[in-house]
Structures are given as C-alpha cells and as structure tokens.
Design a protein around this motif. Structure first.
Motif, mmCIF file in Angstrom:
data_model
loop_
_atom_site.group_PDB
_atom_site.id
_atom_site.type_symbol
_atom_site.label_atom_id
_atom_site.label_comp_id
_atom_site.label_asym_id
_atom_site.label_seq_id
_atom_site.Cartn_x
_atom_site.Cartn_y
_atom_site.Cartn_z
ATOM 1 N N UNK A 30 0.845 -1.340 0.051
ATOM 2 C CA UNK A 30 0.052 0.026 0.109
ATOM 3 C C UNK A 30 0.879 1.304 0.109
ATOM 4 N N UNK A 31 2.030 1.132 0.776
ATOM 5 C CA UNK A 31 2.704 2.511 0.610
ATOM 6 C C UNK A 31 3.267 2.625 -0.563
ATOM 7 N N UNK A 32 3.498 1.740 -1.806
ATOM 8 C CA UNK A 32 3.622 2.228 -2.925
ATOM 9 C C UNK A 32 2.809 2.706 -4.012
ATOM 10 N N UNK A 33 1.234 2.809 -3.476
ATOM 11 C CA UNK A 33 0.514 3.313 -4.113
ATOM 12 C C UNK A 33 0.541 4.891 -4.198
ATOM 13 N N UNK A 34 0.732 5.530 -5.555
ATOM 14 C CA UNK A 34 0.995 6.690 -5.817
ATOM 15 C C UNK A 34 -0.154 7.785 -5.506
ATOM 16 N N UNK A 35 -1.637 6.981 -5.611
ATOM 17 C CA UNK A 35 -2.828 7.944 -5.324
ATOM 18 C C UNK A 35 -2.819 8.019 -3.671
ATOM 19 N N UNK A 36 -2.435 9.328 -3.082
ATOM 20 C CA UNK A 36 -2.647 9.462 -1.630
ATOM 21 C C UNK A 36 -4.028 9.221 -1.195
ATOM 22 N N UNK A 37 -5.168 9.560 -1.549
ATOM 23 C CA UNK A 37 -6.322 9.233 -1.236
ATOM 24 C C UNK A 37 -6.607 7.799 -1.083
ATOM 25 N N UNK A 38 -6.260 7.151 -2.085
ATOM 26 C CA UNK A 38 -6.582 5.549 -2.124
ATOM 27 C C UNK A 38 -5.373 4.997 -1.280
ATOM 28 N N UNK A 39 -4.370 5.381 -1.243
ATOM 29 C CA UNK A 39 -3.319 4.842 -0.082
ATOM 30 C C UNK A 39 -3.920 5.058 1.292
ATOM 31 N N UNK A 40 -4.287 6.212 1.478
ATOM 32 C CA UNK A 40 -5.048 6.629 2.864
ATOM 33 C C UNK A 40 -6.072 5.382 3.283
ATOM 34 N N UNK A 41 -7.012 5.408 2.319
ATOM 35 C CA UNK A 41 -8.365 4.518 2.508
ATOM 36 C C UNK A 41 -7.881 3.134 2.717
ATOM 37 N N UNK A 42 -6.760 2.588 2.017
ATOM 38 C CA UNK A 42 -6.460 1.073 2.074
ATOM 39 C C UNK A 42 -5.742 0.898 3.537
ATOM 40 N N UNK A 43 -4.754 2.057 3.831
ATOM 41 C CA UNK A 43 -4.135 1.909 4.999
ATOM 42 C C UNK A 43 -5.005 1.875 6.181
ATOM 43 N N UNK A 44 -5.981 2.623 6.238
ATOM 44 C CA UNK A 44 -7.163 2.410 7.098
ATOM 45 C C UNK A 44 -8.010 1.264 7.160
ATOM 46 N N UNK A 45 -8.458 0.917 6.147
ATOM 47 C CA UNK A 45 -8.773 -0.515 6.128
ATOM 48 C C UNK A 45 -7.989 -1.735 6.893
ATOM 49 N N UNK A 46 -6.415 -1.727 6.560
ATOM 50 C CA UNK A 46 -5.592 -2.525 7.009
ATOM 51 C C UNK A 46 -5.484 -2.473 8.495
ATOM 52 N N UNK A 47 -5.417 -1.003 8.944
ATOM 53 C CA UNK A 47 -5.228 -0.899 10.299
ATOM 54 C C UNK A 47 -6.572 -1.349 11.198
ATOM 55 N N UNK A 48 -7.993 -1.192 10.418
ATOM 56 C CA UNK A 48 -8.807 -1.849 11.064
ATOM 57 C C UNK A 48 -8.996 -3.297 11.142
ATOM 58 N N UNK A 49 -8.416 -4.093 10.042
ATOM 59 C CA UNK A 49 -8.423 -5.412 10.172
ATOM 60 C C UNK A 49 -7.146 -5.794 11.366
ATOM 61 N N UNK A 50 -6.018 -5.171 11.338
ATOM 62 C CA UNK A 50 -5.260 -5.645 12.388
ATOM 63 C C UNK A 50 -5.703 -5.171 13.772
ATOM 64 N N UNK A 51 -6.597 -4.365 13.905
ATOM 65 C CA UNK A 51 -7.241 -4.239 15.296
ATOM 66 C C UNK A 51 -8.114 -5.266 15.569
ATOM 67 N N UNK A 52 -8.871 -5.571 14.632
ATOM 68 C CA UNK A 52 -10.020 -6.609 14.726
ATOM 69 C C UNK A 52 -9.253 -8.033 15.060
#
Length: 441
Positions: free
Chosen positions: A255-277
């Motif tokens: 996800x860190x390699x995604x150039x679109x900042x908005x998309x990168x932020x959204x994916x990072x948020x989803x991953x953080x949510x999965x990690x928290x679950x």
C-alpha cells in the motif's frame, strides 16, 4: 468463599434440618405419649389408694364419737394423706372440670363414697397439681383431706422433658457430623469449580459414596474436555492470527507504493482496522490461557503512559491522580483494559478524563467522557462481546465491540468489577474497581 458458605448451609443445612425436624417431632410425640401413659398409670394406682383411705377414714369417723374425731383425724394423717375433721360443713369449692374423671374413678373404686357428696379441687389451680377435697359424714360433719401423692397429670413435667432431650440432641449432633463427612466431597467439588473458573486445572480424587464418586468422575472428565477445547481454540487463534498478520504486513508494504494519496490512505485505514480486529479477537479469546502473572506494578505510571500516548496522537485526554501507586496486578492485562476504555472514550466522545484513586485496599481507575452516554437499558448489554450500539455505528467507527468486554473480563479475573454509569452532566463513566493484590491462580 460465598459459594462455599452457600453449599455448607445449603445442602448440608437442609439435610440437617430435615433430620432435626424428624427427630424433634418423633421425640416430642413419643415423650408426650410416654409421659401421658406413665401419668395415667400413676393416677390409677394412686387414685385406688386414695379411694381406700377415704373409705376407711369415713367409716372410722362415722363410728367414732364426735369428741374424738379430731384426734382420730390426726392419727389417720400422714405426709402423703392429710385429714382434718370439721363439725360443720366446710364451704364447698367448685369441682374443677378436669377432675371430674378422677372423682368418677374414685367413686367407681369405692361405691360407698358416692353418698358422701365428695368434692375435689386443686390446691393452687394453674400452679400446683395437688388434689384436695371434702366429703360429708353421716351426722352432717365434714372430712377435709389433702392427697399430696395424687397429682393431677394434665401438664407435662418440664424437667423430665429436658432430661429426655439430652440423648435426642446427642443423636442430632452425631448425625450432623456424619452428614458433614459424607458431603465433604461436595465442598471439595465446589472449591475446585471456583479454581477452574480462575483458569486452574484441578484433578479431584474420586472419594465418597458411589453417587458422589460418579459426580467427581464426570467433573474431572468435563474439565479435561474444557481445557482441551481452550487449548485447541487458543492454538487455532494463534495460528490464524499469525497467518492473517503475514499477508496484512505484505499488504501494508504494497500500500505504501500506491501513488494516489487518497487511495493509499483509505487502504491503510482498512488494514489498520483489520489489524485491530485481529488483535481484539486474540486478546479476548486468548485471555483465559494468558500466562501473565501478577507483579508489583506502578498503576499510576501505567495509566499516565496510556494518557500520554493518546495525547501524542493528537487526542484530547488528561490524567488526575497520584504520581505513583503500587499494586500487585497483571500489567499487560491492565494496560489492555484501561487502553480499551480510553480508546472508547476518544472514539465515541472525542476525549477522555482519566483519574486514579484508592479506597481502602482497592484501587479505582475511572475513565469519563462528555459524549452521549449509553441508554440505561444497554449498560449491561455492552458488557457482552460483539455488541455495538447504533450510536457507535453511526459514527463510522471500526471494531468488533470487544473493548469493554475485555476490560470486564479482566476485572472479573482480578477479583474486581467494571461499573458503567451515565454521568449526570452527560457522558459515560467507566470505573475499574480492583483489589491491590490480585488473586493467585
């Protein structure tokens, strides 16, 4: 301790009460019947003697000149039968209703007394059972008598009742001790159930009567299966957690390699949510097998660290309380529980006020917020796992609803309690009330 007391005074107490009531009823009934039968036998025997003495006294008095009757009465008197002669009629005393049967019995034994106008009464009604009476002689004079050996048997003799009570009490005590010995395995079973509830594994010896041995054997088998299920569940969770975290870590790197900042932020948020679950699931279901032991912990420093971490991340949070407070607790579990409460306050109310205080040998960690609180009917419901209120979902927050249940389970394992209340000024108050010395497992 409370459950052991309930068992001791529950099953044992009820069996003992049944034994006590049965013996008491049997004792009272048999004692009354024995006393009554004995008194009836004494009354019949003594009534016969009194009837003979009255018949002899009346015949001798009728045959004796009037001037000599007073001396004759003294000679006829004894300690058990006192006779007095009166030249005129003695004021009659009303016949006591309960002495009617006794009078009839005396007259039936000596029919000659039926014509003597025999009267009977008690010396001191209500206090003494000694029988007194008068009978008329042929010349109109009267003979007064007191039969101290003739006692009215209407009342049970209390001293004899107490004497007979001694062996009954001894039998009850012996029966109680035997029952206590028979039920000892049940108390052992209760204590083992409490220890198993704290995560220990206990193998009980199969002792006692046949039925109790079967219960103990079934208990041992049951707890072995439960422990095996917990072990299998924990191992499966650990395996799943490891297997999930590996691709999550790879996704985070990609996800860190995604150039679109908005998309990168959204994916990072989803991953953080999965990690928290995943972390919440592992913390909740792996808690029963947590090997962490109580250690001397500075609770004040631990709580301040949690608050500082929240403020470092830009969340409004503050702490009030002592700078240091030592307690024997499981620091990892305490940090997770307090962290969940602080995280909920920040997540649902945009801020947390954390305080720490002592109350005797207990400590209270209080987390408050200024949010909308929780409906009163839901305060107990949110202690259950996977419960998320509509208010939380409307805030677009993530999680499985395990934050408060994890804190609740931690409090119970430590011998404490988690209290949730709504503040009068608005918002929720969560209090972790814990002993300063956690119970050993």
């Amino acid at each position: 301790m409370t459950n052991r007391t309930r068992l001791s005074f529950g099953l044992l107490g009820r069996v003992f009460a049944i034994l006590l009531i049965a013996i008491a009823i049997e004792f009272v009934v048999s004692t009354i019947l024995y006393e009554r039968a004995g008194q009836l036998r004494v009354r019949e025997d003594e009534a016969h003697r009194v009837a003979e003495k009255l018949a002899i006294a009346s015949r001798l008095m009728n045959a004796q000149p009037r001037m000599q009757r007073a001396d004759l009465a003294e000679r006829l008197s004894s300690e058990a039968f006192v006779v007095k002669w009166h030249p005129t009629r003695v004021p009659p005393v009303l016949l006591a209703a309960e002495l009617g049967e006794m009078r009839a019995q005396i007259v039936s034994l000596e029919p000659a007394l039926a014509r003597s106008n025999l009267h009977l009464h008690l010396k001191s009604p209500g206090r003494s059972g000694i029988v007194m009476g008068q009978l008329g002689l042929n010349d109109g004079s009267w003979l007064e008598f007191k039969a101290t050996q003739l006692v009215h048997p209407s009342k049970l003799r209390f001293n004899r009742f107490l004497l007979a009570l001694i062996p009954a009490v001894a039998l009850i005590l012996i029966g109680g001790l035997l029952l206590r010995r028979v039920l000892a395995p049940m108390r052992m079973l209760t204590g083992a159930a409490e220890r198993i509830g704290r995560g220990e594994r206990v193998v009980l010896p199969e002792i006692g009567v046949f039925e109790i041995r079967r219960v103990v054997r079934a208990f041992n088998v049951m707890q072995a299966r439960i422990h095996q299920l917990i072990i299998d569940r924990t191992e499966a969770l650990a395996s799943v957690g490891h297997d999930l975290r590996t691709p999550l870590a790879r996704l985070q790197l990609r996800a860190e390699g995604i150039e679109d900042p908005a998309l990168r932020t959204a994916i990072a948020k989803d991953l953080d949510e999965m990690e928290a679950m995943v972390a919440s699931l592992l913390a909740f279901y792996g808690g029963d097998s947590d090997p962490e032991k109580p250690t001397q912990t500075d609770v004040a420093i631990l709580v301040q660290t949690i608050v500082d971490d929240a403020t470092d991340m830009g969340h409004p949070a503050n702490y009030s309380g002592p700078d240091h407070l030592e307690a024997m607790l499981r620091p990892g579990a305490l940090k997770r529980a307090v962290g969940n409460l602080v995280e909920n306050a920040i997540k649902y109310a945009d801020g947390a006020q954390v305080s720490l205080e002592t109350a005797g040998d207990r400590i209270v960690v209080r987390v408050e917020d200024n949010g909308g609180g929780i409906p009163e009917e839901e305060l107990l419901h949110v202690l259950e796992p996977f419960v998320r209120l509509d208010l939380a979902r409307s805030r677009d927050t993530y999680g499985l609803g395990l934050g408060i249940p994890i804190a609740h389970r931690f409090a119970l394992r430590e011998g404490g309690v988690l209290r949730l209340t709504n503040r009068p000024s608005g918002g929720l108050r969560a209090e972790l009330d814990l002993p300063r010395h956690a119970p050993q497992r």
